[in-house]
Design a protein around this motif. Structure first.
Motif, PDB file in Angstrom:
ATOM      1  N   PRO A  13     -19.628 -12.595  22.689  1.00 18.94           N
ATOM      2  CA  PRO A  13     -19.663 -11.389  21.950  1.00 18.94           C
ATOM      3  C   PRO A  13     -20.229 -10.034  22.979  1.00 18.94           C
ATOM      4  N   ALA A  14     -19.696  -8.965  22.526  1.00 18.47           N
ATOM      5  CA  ALA A  14     -20.255  -7.795  22.978  1.00 18.47           C
ATOM      6  C   ALA A  14     -21.212  -7.163  22.302  1.00 18.47           C
ATOM      7  N   THR A  15     -22.291  -6.978  22.852  1.00 22.43           N
ATOM      8  CA  THR A  15     -23.611  -6.620  22.124  1.00 22.43           C
ATOM      9  C   THR A  15     -24.067  -5.158  22.863  1.00 22.43           C
ATOM     10  N   LEU A  16     -23.400  -4.760  23.807  1.00 26.25           N
ATOM     11  CA  LEU A  16     -23.629  -3.377  24.633  1.00 26.25           C
ATOM     12  C   LEU A  16     -22.299  -2.969  24.941  1.00 26.25           C
ATOM     13  N   LEU A  17     -22.563  -1.649  25.298  1.00 28.37           N
ATOM     14  CA  LEU A  17     -21.391  -0.628  25.674  1.00 28.37           C
ATOM     15  C   LEU A  17     -22.169   0.011  27.067  1.00 28.37           C
ATOM     16  N   CYS A  18     -21.142   0.147  27.983  1.00 36.26           N
ATOM     17  CA  CYS A  18     -21.488   0.814  29.346  1.00 36.26           C
ATOM     18  C   CYS A  18     -21.940   2.069  29.056  1.00 36.26           C
ATOM     19  N   ASP A  19     -23.101   2.403  29.599  1.00 37.97           N
ATOM     20  CA  ASP A  19     -23.708   3.998  29.263  1.00 37.97           C
ATOM     21  C   ASP A  19     -23.412   4.906  30.387  1.00 37.97           C
ATOM     22  N   PHE A  20     -22.516   4.382  31.533  1.00 37.92           N
ATOM     23  CA  PHE A  20     -22.420   5.414  32.409  1.00 37.92           C
ATOM     24  C   PHE A  20     -21.622   6.569  32.006  1.00 37.92           C
ATOM     25  N   ARG A  21     -22.419   7.896  32.560  1.00 35.72           N
ATOM     26  CA  ARG A  21     -21.714   8.875  32.061  1.00 35.72           C
ATOM     27  C   ARG A  21     -20.650   9.450  32.789  1.00 35.72           C
ATOM     28  N   LEU A  22     -19.627   9.671  32.017  1.00 40.57           N
ATOM     29  CA  LEU A  22     -18.221  10.098  32.856  1.00 40.57           C
ATOM     30  C   LEU A  22     -18.167  11.535  32.787  1.00 40.57           C
ATOM     31  N   GLY A  23     -18.782  12.165  31.935  1.00 35.64           N
ATOM     32  CA  GLY A  23     -18.648  13.755  31.917  1.00 35.64           C
ATOM     33  C   GLY A  23     -19.388  14.348  30.469  1.00 35.64           C
ATOM     34  N   LEU A  24     -19.405  15.709  30.305  1.00 33.86           N
ATOM     35  CA  LEU A  24     -20.218  16.214  29.558  1.00 33.86           C
ATOM     36  C   LEU A  24     -19.018  16.799  28.423  1.00 33.86           C
ATOM     37  N   THR A  49     -19.118   8.653  27.736  1.00 35.40           N
ATOM     38  CA  THR A  49     -19.537   7.495  28.475  1.00 35.40           C
ATOM     39  C   THR A  49     -18.623   6.479  28.774  1.00 35.40           C
ATOM     40  N   CYS A  50     -18.705   5.568  29.502  1.00 30.36           N
ATOM     41  CA  CYS A  50     -17.540   4.623  29.818  1.00 30.36           C
ATOM     42  C   CYS A  50     -17.264   3.843  28.537  1.00 30.36           C
ATOM     43  N   ASP A  51     -18.133   3.269  28.009  1.00 32.39           N
ATOM     44  CA  ASP A  51     -17.982   2.451  26.468  1.00 32.39           C
ATOM     45  C   ASP A  51     -17.380   0.995  26.858  1.00 32.39           C
ATOM     46  N   GLN A  96     -12.575  17.642  28.888  1.00 34.02           N
ATOM     47  CA  GLN A  96     -11.933  17.730  27.593  1.00 34.02           C
ATOM     48  C   GLN A  96     -12.039  16.084  27.078  1.00 34.02           C
ATOM     49  N   ASP A  97     -11.954  15.860  25.677  1.00 35.92           N
ATOM     50  CA  ASP A  97     -12.036  14.377  25.273  1.00 35.92           C
ATOM     51  C   ASP A  97     -10.793  13.664  25.874  1.00 35.92           C
ATOM     52  N   SER A  98      -9.574  14.387  25.944  1.00 35.49           N
ATOM     53  CA  SER A  98      -8.491  13.649  26.654  1.00 35.49           C
ATOM     54  C   SER A  98      -8.621  13.199  27.880  1.00 35.49           C
ATOM     55  N   GLU A  99      -9.460  13.977  28.886  1.00 32.26           N
ATOM     56  CA  GLU A  99      -9.887  13.640  30.234  1.00 32.26           C
ATOM     57  C   GLU A  99     -10.715  12.400  30.095  1.00 32.26           C
ATOM     58  N   ALA A 100     -11.599  12.370  29.502  1.00 27.09           N
ATOM     59  CA  ALA A 100     -12.561  11.190  29.255  1.00 27.09           C
ATOM     60  C   ALA A 100     -11.919  10.071  28.863  1.00 27.09           C
ATOM     61  N   GLU A 101     -10.893   9.892  28.004  1.00 22.08           N
ATOM     62  CA  GLU A 101     -10.207   8.778  27.390  1.00 22.08           C
ATOM     63  C   GLU A 101      -9.342   8.422  28.837  1.00 22.08           C
ATOM     64  N   LEU A 103     -10.027   8.675  31.815  1.00 27.00           N
ATOM     65  CA  LEU A 103     -10.979   8.018  32.915  1.00 27.00           C
ATOM     66  C   LEU A 103     -11.348   6.758  32.313  1.00 27.00           C
ATOM     67  N   ARG A 104     -11.563   6.398  31.113  1.00 31.94           N
ATOM     68  CA  ARG A 104     -11.850   5.197  30.598  1.00 31.94           C
ATOM     69  C   ARG A 104     -10.872   4.218  30.904  1.00 31.94           C
ATOM     70  N   ARG A 105      -9.435   4.547  30.658  1.00 27.27           N
ATOM     71  CA  ARG A 105      -8.258   3.666  31.051  1.00 27.27           C
ATOM     72  C   ARG A 105      -8.135   3.374  32.438  1.00 27.27           C
ATOM     73  N   VAL A 106      -8.657   4.301  33.301  1.00 27.21           N
ATOM     74  CA  VAL A 106      -8.590   4.002  34.701  1.00 27.21           C
ATOM     75  C   VAL A 106      -9.885   2.828  35.065  1.00 27.21           C
ATOM     76  N   VAL A 107     -10.651   3.004  34.326  1.00 32.26           N
ATOM     77  CA  VAL A 107     -11.803   2.159  34.742  1.00 32.26           C
ATOM     78  C   VAL A 107     -11.357   0.702  34.268  1.00 32.26           C
ATOM     79  N   VAL A 108     -10.763   0.888  32.975  1.00 37.83           N
ATOM     80  CA  VAL A 108     -10.263  -0.820  32.555  1.00 37.83           C
ATOM     81  C   VAL A 108      -9.235  -1.253  33.499  1.00 37.83           C
TER      82      VAL A 108
END
Length: 135
Positions: A13-24, A49-51, A96-101, A103-108
């Motif tokens: 079970p996932a109890t945490l989310l990655c807190d790495f800051r992708l951007g503001l 954040t990465c999440d 922007q929110d779209s850029e953060a999303e 980056l999250r897909r790239v990390v995955v």
């Protein structure tokens, strides 16, 4: 019934989310006295954040944060996924929110490729031959 989220790296079970800051979060674009434009962050939105969903075994613990919110004060931990272990997240850009999303897909995608290599499912292509071996 809602299914519990699972760790990306195992079936726990996932109890945490990655807190790495992708951007503001992006607020607006302003212009200074010399006419140069720049992005301004906003405090109305949370940081990007990465999440990545994590269990305690796959999270790198970075420390504690006290969140003071009146009667709802509490402590929370900073945890990073294996993709961000040892990285520093200071100096994150405004985005922007779209850029953060994106980056999250790239990390995955990078995490999936790394896991496949570690498990032997997909091998990296052999390195290209040296110039002397071509002829």
């Amino acid at each position: 019934m809602v299914a519990k989220q699972r760790c990306f790296y195992c079936n726990n079970p996932a109890t945490l989310l990655c807190d790495f800051r992708l951007g503001l979060p992006f607020g607006e674009r302003l212009r200074d006295s010399k006419g140069r434009e720049y992005d301004v962050t906003t405090i109305d939105k949370p940081l990007h954040t990465c999440d990545m969903p994590l269990c305690r075994d796959h999270a790198e613990y970075r420390g504690w944060l006290h969140i003071k919110a009146g009667r709802n004060s509490h402590f929370d931990s900073y945890d990073y996924c294996p993709e961000h272990v040892g990285m520093v997240d200071t100096g994150a850009p405004v985005m922007q929110d779209s850029e953060a999303e994106r980056l999250r897909r790239v990390v995955v995608a990078n995490a999936q490729r790394r896991l496949m290599r570690e498990r032997g499912v997909r091998r990296s292509p052999p390195p290209p031959p040296e110039q002397g071996k071509l002829f």
